[in-house]
Design a protein around this motif. Structure first.
Motif, short mmCIF file in Angstrom:
data_model
loop_
_atom_site.label_atom_id
_atom_site.label_comp_id
_atom_site.label_asym_id
_atom_site.label_seq_id
_atom_site.Cartn_x
_atom_site.Cartn_y
_atom_site.Cartn_z
N HIS A 93 0.05 -13.05 81.59
CA HIS A 93 -1.38 -13.15 81.28
C HIS A 93 -1.68 -14.60 80.88
O HIS A 93 -0.85 -15.26 80.23
N PRO A 94 -2.84 -15.14 81.25
CA PRO A 94 -3.16 -16.54 80.92
C PRO A 94 -3.02 -16.87 79.43
O PRO A 94 -2.57 -17.95 79.07
N GLN B 235 0.58 -17.31 78.80
CA GLN B 235 1.03 -18.57 79.40
C GLN B 235 0.70 -19.74 78.49
O GLN B 235 1.47 -20.70 78.40
N SER B 236 -0.43 -19.67 77.78
CA SER B 236 -0.82 -20.77 76.91
C SER B 236 0.14 -20.93 75.73
O SER B 236 0.22 -22.00 75.13
N ILE C 168 9.78 -19.93 87.05
CA ILE C 168 8.39 -20.38 87.16
C ILE C 168 7.53 -19.26 87.70
O ILE C 168 6.43 -19.01 87.22
N LYS C 169 8.03 -18.55 88.71
CA LYS C 169 7.28 -17.43 89.27
C LYS C 169 7.03 -16.37 88.20
O LYS C 169 5.93 -15.83 88.09
N THR C 170 8.03 -16.08 87.39
CA THR C 170 7.89 -15.10 86.32
C THR C 170 6.82 -15.54 85.32
O THR C 170 6.02 -14.73 84.88
N LEU C 171 6.80 -16.82 84.98
CA LEU C 171 5.80 -17.32 84.05
C LEU C 171 4.40 -17.20 84.63
O LEU C 171 3.44 -16.93 83.90
N LYS C 172 4.25 -17.40 85.92
CA LYS C 172 2.93 -17.30 86.56
C LYS C 172 2.41 -15.87 86.55
O LYS C 172 1.22 -15.64 86.64
N ASP C 173 3.31 -14.90 86.44
CA ASP C 173 2.90 -13.49 86.40
C ASP C 173 2.38 -13.08 85.02
O ASP C 173 1.83 -12.00 84.87
#
Length: 80
Positions: A50-51, A54-55, A43-48
């Motif tokens: 670019h938006p 992430q979409s 989850i932390k990796t996904l938050k890093d």
């Protein structure tokens, strides 16, 4: 037994047994790799990301079939 001894013995196996060995080793490596990754770190990796990136997460859904097994089946058919 050294790695070289093991490799030599594996190469002496019939092709079908070598394929089963490869599949077994791959499955073992995947399980160990997945078990070493904690859910929080993913989850932390996904938050890093670019938006925009992430979409895209979850936009493509894999089917129920295992892509690794499908590829192995494909290779077995191709090189028979």
């Amino acid at each position: 037994m050294t790695l070289q001894d093991l490799q030599k013995q594996a190469l002496e196996l019939p092709i079908n047994d070598r394929w089963r060995l490869v599949q077994s080793l791959l499955k073992s490596i995947q399980q160990e790799t997945l078990s070493s990754i904690s859910p929080g770190s993913t989850i932390k990796t996904l938050k890093d990301l670019h938006p925009w990136t992430q979409s895209l997460v979850g936009a493509i859904q894999l089917g129920a079939e295992n892509p690794t097994e499908s590829y192995v089946d494909y290779l077995e058919e191709k090189y028979r």
